[in-house]
Design an enzyme around this catalytic site. Structure first.
Site, mmCIF file in Angstrom:
data_model
loop_
_atom_site.group_PDB
_atom_site.id
_atom_site.type_symbol
_atom_site.label_atom_id
_atom_site.label_comp_id
_atom_site.label_asym_id
_atom_site.label_seq_id
_atom_site.Cartn_x
_atom_site.Cartn_y
_atom_site.Cartn_z
ATOM 1 C CG HIS A 1 -22.053 -10.845 0.915
ATOM 2 N ND1 HIS A 1 -22.157 -11.266 -0.402
ATOM 3 C CD2 HIS A 1 -22.048 -11.963 1.677
ATOM 4 C CE1 HIS A 1 -22.191 -12.599 -0.416
ATOM 5 N NE2 HIS A 1 -22.127 -13.036 0.825
ATOM 6 C CG LEU B 1 -15.746 -11.424 -8.579
ATOM 7 C CD1 LEU B 1 -14.712 -12.522 -8.704
ATOM 8 C CD2 LEU B 1 -15.691 -10.792 -7.190
ATOM 9 C CB SER C 1 -34.453 -2.771 -2.333
ATOM 10 O OG SER C 1 -33.555 -3.704 -1.797
ATOM 11 C CG ASN C 2 -29.197 -2.790 -0.324
ATOM 12 O OD1 ASN C 2 -29.157 -2.463 0.853
ATOM 13 N ND2 ASN C 2 -29.395 -4.047 -0.725
ATOM 14 C CE LYS D 1 -14.204 -8.938 -14.497
ATOM 15 N NZ LYS D 1 -14.427 -9.426 -13.145
HETATM 16 C C1 GAR Z 1 -29.035 -7.739 -1.696
HETATM 17 O O1 GAR Z 1 -29.549 -8.711 -0.816
HETATM 18 C C2 GAR Z 1 -27.528 -7.710 -1.621
HETATM 19 O O2 GAR Z 1 -27.030 -7.917 -0.334
HETATM 20 C C3 GAR Z 1 -27.174 -8.839 -2.530
HETATM 21 O O3 GAR Z 1 -28.067 -8.736 -3.606
HETATM 22 C C4 GAR Z 1 -29.264 -8.144 -3.146
HETATM 23 C C5 GAR Z 1 -29.562 -6.940 -4.025
HETATM 24 O O4 GAR Z 1 -30.820 -6.416 -3.698
HETATM 25 N N1 GAR Z 1 -25.822 -8.767 -2.959
HETATM 26 C C6 GAR Z 1 -25.060 -9.835 -3.157
HETATM 27 O O5 GAR Z 1 -25.442 -10.969 -3.004
HETATM 28 C C7 GAR Z 1 -23.639 -9.510 -3.587
HETATM 29 N N2 GAR Z 1 -22.814 -10.668 -3.488
HETATM 30 P P1 GAR Z 1 -31.223 -4.984 -4.204
HETATM 31 O O6 GAR Z 1 -30.967 -4.980 -5.719
HETATM 32 O O7 GAR Z 1 -32.683 -4.874 -3.895
HETATM 33 O O8 GAR Z 1 -30.382 -3.975 -3.490
#
Ligand code: GAR
Length: 202
Positions: A111, A94, A14-15, A67
């Site tokens: 985050h 990471l 979604s981001n 990695k």
């Molecule tokens: C989001 O809430 C992001 O902040 C989090 O994963 C989700 C991804 O959502 N990221 C972390 O926790 C990184 N440590 P999305 O796939 O819908 O963007």
């Protein structure tokens, strides 16, 4: 100049979608998402890329000896496409030092907590269990540590007494979709300066 962006995502994306939408509607100027990479074959982020005719790439970490080898191929793919900015959007791995050095201060992450609180996995659950009254989200540059790089933008979200992990995550996500595009806009407009661990926005 057009900024070429690569987005690394492990899940629903979604981001990623909010970045694509804000480029398409002109809020983020002079930028293009050139490549979406996932370490998860079924990540919905890859489907979102296809819907917008963005090149996508699945790299299976299990097929690499280390990695470093994985990231060598990743770097090659980014360099081939002239990537200027790497966005981590729910990328649950990471990054290694070789990758971070290659793109120093050119990798951002979102985050779901007010860093430096609640680093790592399940940040919203950590916040609820700790009993904080305010949590939120953070966009930061990525350094060698975990969720420890210079902070670009943060937005607070009140925690309600009846919140569940799902309800808190949903309200935080709404703010994520606002501050991530905002941070990318500041970057492409050349308004972010990193001085030590302080990000100056001018
Ligand atoms: C989001 O809430 C992001 O902040 C989090 O994963 C989700 C991804 O959502 N990221 C972390 O926790 C990184 N440590 P999305 O796939 O819908 O963007």
């Amino acid at each position: 100049m057009i900024f070429n962006i690569a987005v690394l995502a492990s899940g629903r994306g979604s981001n990623l979608q909010s970045i694509i939408d804000n480029i398409e509607n002109g809020y983020i100027p002079n930028a293009s998402v050139k490549l979406v990479v996932s370490d998860v074959n079924k990540a919905y982020a890859l489907q979102r890329a296809k819907k917008h005719s963005i090149e996508s790439l699945y790299l299976n970490p299990l097929e690499f000896k280390s990695k470093k080898e994985y990231e060598k191929l990743l770097i090659e793919n980014l360099q081939k496409r002239g990537i200027d900015l790497v966005l981590l959007a729910g990328y649950m791995r990471l990054l290694g030092n070789s990758f971070i050095l290659q793109y120093k201060n050119k990798i951002m992450n979102i985050h779901p907590s007010l860093l430096p609180s609640f680093k790592g996995l399940d940040a919203q659950k950590q916040a609820l269990e700790y009993g904080v009254k305010v949590s939120g989200c953070t966009v930061h540059f990525v350094d060698e540590g975990m969720d420890s790089g210079p902070i670009i933008l943060q937005e607070a979200v009140k925690v309600c007494e009846n919140d569940t992990v799902a309800s808190l995550s949903e309200r935080i996500l709404e703010k994520e979709h606002i501050i991530y595009p905002e941070a990318v806009k500041l970057f492409v407009e050349g308004k972010l300066k990193v001085e030590g661990r302080i990000v100056v926005n001018d």
